[in-house]
Design an enzyme around this catalytic site. Structure first.
Site, PDB file in Angstrom:
ATOM      1  N   LYS A   1       0.856  -1.177   0.000  1.00 12.32           N
ATOM      2  CA  LYS A   1       0.000   0.000   0.000  1.00 12.32           C
ATOM      3  C   LYS A   1       0.895   1.230   0.000  1.00 12.32           C
ATOM      4  O   LYS A   1       1.860   1.298   0.750  1.00 12.32           O
ATOM      5  CB  LYS A   1      -0.902   0.021   1.241  1.00 12.32           C
ATOM      6  CG  LYS A   1      -1.674   1.324   1.425  1.00 12.32           C
ATOM      7  CD  LYS A   1      -2.517   1.301   2.670  1.00 12.32           C
ATOM      8  CE  LYS A   1      -3.089   2.683   2.987  1.00 12.32           C
ATOM      9  NZ  LYS A   1      -3.851   3.271   1.886  1.00 12.32           N
TER      10      LYS A   1
ATOM     11  N   HIS B   1       6.568   6.093  -1.293  1.00  7.26           N
ATOM     12  CA  HIS B   1       7.845   5.402  -1.524  1.00  7.26           C
ATOM     13  C   HIS B   1       8.515   4.992  -0.205  1.00  7.26           C
ATOM     14  O   HIS B   1       9.724   4.842  -0.132  1.00  7.26           O
ATOM     15  CB  HIS B   1       8.806   6.269  -2.333  1.00  7.26           C
ATOM     16  CG  HIS B   1       8.186   6.901  -3.549  1.00  7.26           C
ATOM     17  ND1 HIS B   1       7.463   6.176  -4.478  1.00  7.26           N
ATOM     18  CD2 HIS B   1       8.167   8.198  -3.967  1.00  7.26           C
ATOM     19  CE1 HIS B   1       7.029   6.990  -5.433  1.00  7.26           C
ATOM     20  NE2 HIS B   1       7.431   8.216  -5.150  1.00  7.26           N
ATOM     21  N   ARG B   2       7.714   4.842   0.838  1.00  8.22           N
ATOM     22  CA  ARG B   2       8.199   4.470   2.174  1.00  8.22           C
ATOM     23  C   ARG B   2       9.078   5.556   2.803  1.00  8.22           C
ATOM     24  O   ARG B   2       9.832   5.296   3.727  1.00  8.22           O
ATOM     25  CB  ARG B   2       8.954   3.130   2.149  1.00  8.22           C
ATOM     26  CG  ARG B   2       8.083   1.949   1.708  1.00  8.22           C
ATOM     27  CD  ARG B   2       6.927   1.737   2.684  1.00  8.22           C
ATOM     28  NE  ARG B   2       6.171   0.533   2.411  1.00  8.22           N
ATOM     29  CZ  ARG B   2       5.027   0.496   1.701  1.00  8.22           C
ATOM     30  NH1 ARG B   2       4.542   1.618   1.177  1.00  8.22           N
ATOM     31  NH2 ARG B   2       4.381  -0.624   1.529  1.00  8.22           N
ATOM     32  N   LEU B   3       8.983   6.783   2.297  1.00  7.77           N
ATOM     33  CA  LEU B   3       9.704   7.909   2.893  1.00  7.77           C
ATOM     34  C   LEU B   3       8.795   8.543   3.944  1.00  7.77           C
ATOM     35  O   LEU B   3       8.315   9.676   3.796  1.00  7.77           O
ATOM     36  CB  LEU B   3      10.109   8.917   1.804  1.00  7.77           C
ATOM     37  CG  LEU B   3      11.028   8.361   0.714  1.00  7.77           C
ATOM     38  CD1 LEU B   3      11.339   9.434  -0.315  1.00  7.77           C
ATOM     39  CD2 LEU B   3      12.314   7.811   1.333  1.00  7.77           C
TER      40      LEU B   3
END
Length: 212
Positions: A9, A190-192
């Site tokens: 997700k 982007h998992r940032l």
């Protein structure tokens, strides 16, 4: 092996700027909590409570947050439960809130302090009568031979206290977790992710950004 690696997700709902958060972490928690409530979650006060036993083994369970202020976060339980025994020997805990609808998490670490009997009494008698009887019927965390045994105790107590006030058990009450650290997590693309940490140092809160 059940492969779950393709379940993903993206988190895109917002950002968290350490320069714009509240000076006190409880104020920041309140702002986020009130926003979360506007999304009409099924159970907004749900949280994970972690404790550590005498062997250093962490335990977790789901409880409901009952109140909070600058002094801490309050929940109630059986003092003879697993968590009650853990807190008796290691009075430290961690709370975790995961608010998927808004892609946010909050974790809180600190010391757990038992509440006064007067405070416990006031909350206990605000609960539904059936919940009060349930506190007497359940020997929390201890082995139970069958469901019928629990239901029989509940029925007996219902008869015993019919037309009477249900007293507060000596083994039941509340805890206040006094925070020394709080972290706010906002999901990022982007998992940032954005992570902002509050640490209590010499009675003052410091704020810093953490790597995701």
């Amino acid at each position: 092996m059940v492969d779950l690696s393709d379940i993903r997700k993206e988190y895109t709902q917002g950002r968290l700027d350490e320069a714009k958060v509240a000076e006190h972490p409880v104020a920041q928690f309140h702002a986020w909590f009130e926003h979360y409530r506007t999304t009409a979650p099924e159970e907004p006060t749900v949280m994970t409570v972690a404790s550590v036993d005498e062997h250093g083994q962490p335990w977790q369970r789901i409880l409901l947050l009952k109140s909070y202020d600058d002094g801490g976060f309050v929940f109630f339980t059986n003092y003879e439960s697993n968590k009650g025994r853990h807190f008796a020997t290691n009075p430290k805990a961690s709370l975790h809130f995961f608010w998927m609808k808004v892609e946010r998490q909050v974790q809180i670490q600190g010391e757990v302090v038992p509440m006064s009997r007067e405070e416990a009494q006031a909350y206990f008698h605000s609960r539904p009568r059936e919940s009060q009887l349930g506190a007497w019927a359940s020997q929390q965390s201890r082995p139970l031979a069958s469901r019928s045994e629990l239901e029989t105790r509940f029925t007996q107590l219902s008869v015993e206290y019919q037309d009477k006030e249900v007293p507060l058990p000596d083994y039941w009450g509340g805890y206040r977790l006094v925070p020394s650290r709080m972290e706010f997590w906002q999901g990022g693309e982007h998992r940032l992710h954005d992570r902002v940490e509050y640490q209590l140092e010499r009675e003052a809160w410091t704020i810093q950004r953490l790597n995701p």
